[in-house]
Structure formats: structure tokens, C-alpha cells
Motif scaffolding. Sequence first.
Motif, PDB file in Angstrom:
ATOM      1  N   THR A 139       2.250   6.062  -7.070  1.00 29.49           N
ATOM      2  CA  THR A 139       2.435   3.946  -7.222  1.00 29.49           C
ATOM      3  C   THR A 139       1.640   3.697  -9.016  1.00 29.49           C
ATOM      4  O   THR A 139       1.052   2.420  -9.000  1.00 29.49           O
ATOM      5  N   THR A 141       0.321   2.154 -12.280  1.00 28.61           N
ATOM      6  CA  THR A 141      -0.206   1.136 -12.764  1.00 28.61           C
ATOM      7  C   THR A 141       0.404  -0.374 -11.448  1.00 28.61           C
ATOM      8  O   THR A 141       0.206  -1.238 -12.153  1.00 28.61           O
ATOM      9  N   TYR A 142       0.988   0.061 -10.609  1.00 27.60           N
ATOM     10  CA  TYR A 142       2.071  -1.249 -10.487  1.00 27.60           C
ATOM     11  C   TYR A 142       0.511  -2.132  -9.680  1.00 27.60           C
ATOM     12  O   TYR A 142      -0.370  -1.477  -8.479  1.00 27.60           O
ATOM     13  N   ARG A 144      -0.315  -4.802  -6.412  1.00 25.03           N
ATOM     14  CA  ARG A 144      -0.259  -4.061  -5.056  1.00 25.03           C
ATOM     15  C   ARG A 144      -0.165  -5.540  -3.710  1.00 25.03           C
ATOM     16  O   ARG A 144      -0.466  -6.527  -4.152  1.00 25.03           O
ATOM     17  N   GLU A 158      -2.683  -7.511  -9.397  1.00 23.94           N
ATOM     18  CA  GLU A 158      -2.203  -6.687  -9.969  1.00 23.94           C
ATOM     19  C   GLU A 158      -3.556  -4.821  -9.906  1.00 23.94           C
ATOM     20  O   GLU A 158      -4.446  -5.128  -9.305  1.00 23.94           O
ATOM     21  N   HIS A 159      -2.871  -4.003 -10.084  1.00 25.28           N
ATOM     22  CA  HIS A 159      -3.402  -2.950 -10.617  1.00 25.28           C
ATOM     23  C   HIS A 159      -4.838  -2.921 -10.991  1.00 25.28           C
ATOM     24  O   HIS A 159      -5.888  -2.493 -11.067  1.00 25.28           O
ATOM     25  N   LYS A 160      -4.936  -3.708 -12.259  1.00 21.78           N
ATOM     26  CA  LYS A 160      -6.114  -3.733 -13.391  1.00 21.78           C
ATOM     27  C   LYS A 160      -7.103  -4.968 -13.011  1.00 21.78           C
ATOM     28  O   LYS A 160      -8.438  -4.941 -12.672  1.00 21.78           O
ATOM     29  N   ARG A 167      -6.501  -0.306  -4.214  1.00 19.75           N
ATOM     30  CA  ARG A 167      -5.419   0.856  -4.870  1.00 19.75           C
ATOM     31  C   ARG A 167      -5.622   2.237  -4.011  1.00 19.75           C
ATOM     32  O   ARG A 167      -3.699   2.706  -4.443  1.00 19.75           O
ATOM     33  N   CYS A 172       3.955  -0.920  -3.139  1.00 13.58           N
ATOM     34  CA  CYS A 172       3.849  -2.059  -4.760  1.00 13.58           C
ATOM     35  C   CYS A 172       4.477  -3.103  -4.907  1.00 13.58           C
ATOM     36  O   CYS A 172       5.864  -3.240  -4.167  1.00 13.58           O
TER      37      CYS A 172
END
Length: 453
Positions: A139, A141-142, A144, A158-160, A167, A172
Motif C-alpha cells: 500500500t 503511501t497511497y 486509503r 491521504e496516507h499522511k 493505514r 487504496c
Amino acid sequence: MSQNRDFAAVILAAGKGTRMKSGMHKVLHAIAGRAMIDHLLDSLAALHPSKTVIVAGDRHEQLRDALVGRNVVVALQEPQLGTAHAALQAEAALKDFRGLVMVCFGDTPMVKASTVQRMIDALDETTRVVVLGFRPADTLTYGRIITADDGSVRKMVEHKDADESERQCDLCNSGVLIAHSDDLWRLLKSVGNDNAQGEYYLPDVATQAIAEGARVVAVETDPAEVAGINSRGELAAAEAQWQRLRREEAMEAGVTLRAPETVFFSHDTELAADVTVEPNVVFGPGVKVASGATIRAFSHLEGATVGEGCEVGPYARLRPGAVMEKGSKIGNFVEMKKAILGEGAKANHLTYLGDAEIGAGANIGAGTITCNYDGYFKHKTVIGERAFIGSNSALIAPVTIGADAIVAAGSAVSRDVGAGDLRMVRAEQLVKQGWADRFHDTMKKKKAAEKKD
């Protein structure tokens, strides 16, 4: 697609593409000899979009120039404040459009029309937004897609900005979405930038719709279809993926590939059933090969037409304008350019045929060259039916060799040869008896004398 559902496409291509390390716009880099943006546009053309808008930023002039003749509008995003902000730049170009709008990325050229159609079909009276998801092996940094028990989308993140539990989700976000124009522009304008990057994210369109109580659903597809291309390595991976699929299609259609992994196709290569392709063959753009032809190993073809039952190579090169008619043959180290090889004609080895017309049944000997260029202009060579051109001949164009004529080996022909005639152009042979023996004796004595010294 239902006729009463108008469709428009917005393609985001405003990224700088810095990882490509290129002076060329990222989406103009080629896969199988065709720019990735053209692959995507060709796929979407099957859905007959009413309008297509490409949102560009850096190097937008390159895109405009490359897309001349395409029924697209290029909109400018400046400054670049995120993907939602980019999509909003298409509103002006679509101000008179009312219908379904798809937003996707120009660097995901493998998206299929059938997948977009599934997304369109998923939009109904109860569903406001459809997003495209995928489940990769990693997965990374895609972003989710968090779904509820009923399969609807509960959250896009967003991943961040995702927490550890989010996570863990493997569904994704590809970045592709579809909504009705009545909803899309309003939702885009409501997107904020309260996130780790301070950007306006496109997935927040779905988040905003969910906040309004609307239903959002996800359609899933294969990860390879939505793989983004951001570097030379990813471009090479996309090329390999495309070539693999194209080889499979060719073999399913009745083409024999002796070593499939060594054959490379262009985006428009056309091979009929019962064509045989040996190892290490490259097809450039504009090649058509008819049934029963054999393309032998290490040959390169571009802009060429190969007729039924022809044989090419090994180690042959067909350049643009080369036409081989039924049953003709070129062998090793033969090059053709803007030339027609008539039915059953042969050039078996070590020959250049440029700006030429060779009649049916003609036989072109090894080392023959059509001298077609005088330094300023190209000139044509015409060789009649059943003519025989001896080895190591130079045909200095413009020149015509008649039907059934013979050009003797080693000739440099600068004047026309009549039908049935023999043309021999050679310097007179001079024989000096015993000269070679005397030469060898002298040289041997001289060498022996040098050794004594």
C-alpha cells in the motif's frame, strides 16, 4: 454508455514531473511509441465524451502544441495548490456542460474505458460520487478508502493524514472519480486545505459529499490499470506491462511469437493470423503484416507493409514507405526505404533498396545499391519484372531496368537498360603475367636483408 447520460472528462496534468528529470512534459513521454496522454485520450474516446479538458501547469505550451488536432481544451492551473484546485480550473471550460464528469490523472494512461463505464453505471439516484479503488501488494503511501459494512465509502484519507488503523486498510485510492456536474463544482469549492500538506485534495470531494449525507461508492480495478508514472523506472515498468498485454493479445489472435518476451510492438502494430515472428524483432509505428508472413530474428520494421506469405530477415530493416507484395522476400542485412518489392521478388542479402520500384519476380543480387540521393534530391529506380541484378551493382538513379533485363555483377549503371538487354559496366581487365611472382620475390629479399642489418 446510456445515450441520455452526457459525459465529460477532466484530466489533471499540472504536476512538474521533477522525478522524470526531463525537459519534456511528463505526460508526453511515450509508451509503445505513443505519448501516455494519447493512450488515455484514445481509451476515453470509446465513451464519446462531449468535452475533454486537460488541466496543465508547468510546460503547458508543450501540451497545447502536442494536442493540436485533438478535440480537447487545455486549462491552466497557476498557482498549483493541489489536485482539487486543479480540477476546479476545468469549470470555466465546462460551464455550459451538464452531465457526468470524470476526473483522472494524465500519468495513469492504462485506465480502460470499460472501467470508467462501470463507474458510470454505479452512479444512480442514491449515489452522488463514485471513486476508483485498487488493492496493491504494497500500500506504500497511497491514500486509503475506508468503507462501511454496506460497502459504501465512509471516509477518504491521504496516507499522511491517516492514523495507524486506517493505514491497515488495503483499499487504496487511484484518484479517479465521477460525479454529476451539478455536484462536482460545488463540492470542489467546499474542499479545504486543513491537512499535513496544506493542499486542496481531490479525494475530499467524496469526503464533502459524505458529510452532506450523500452516498459514495467505490469501484475496484486491477492495480496495474491505475499505476501512476512519475519516473523513468515507472515509465519502463509501464512499457513492460503494455508489451506483455500486447503479446498476449497477438498470440490469442493467431500470431506465433517464438520468444514473446523479446518481441516489441508499437501502439499501432497490425499482425494478421498465422504471422510468425522470431526472436528479437522490433516493430516501430505504422507496420502492417499480412497472413502467412514470417519476420525472422533481429529485424526492425517501421512504417512498412508486409504482404501475404512474405519473408523478412533475419537482420533486415524496413523503413517508412517499404512495401513487400505477396510472396516477396528480403534476407539478412537488407534495408528498404520508400520502395516496393513486387510479388515474388527477392533481395536475399546485403542490399539497399531506396526510392525504388521492383517488379514481380525480380532477383536482386548481394551488395546491390540503389543510389537514390545526389546530395540535394532523391531519385527513383525502377526495375522491371523478372529482371536480374548481379551482385555488387550500383544503380545510379534516376534509372530504369527493363523487364527480363540482366545487369552483370559489379556494374555501375547510370543509363536505362532496355527490356531483355544485358548491361555490363566494368573496366577492362589487365593481366601482367608473372608480375605477382616477381613482386613476392623482391619483397622477400628486401625483408631478409633488413633482418641481417
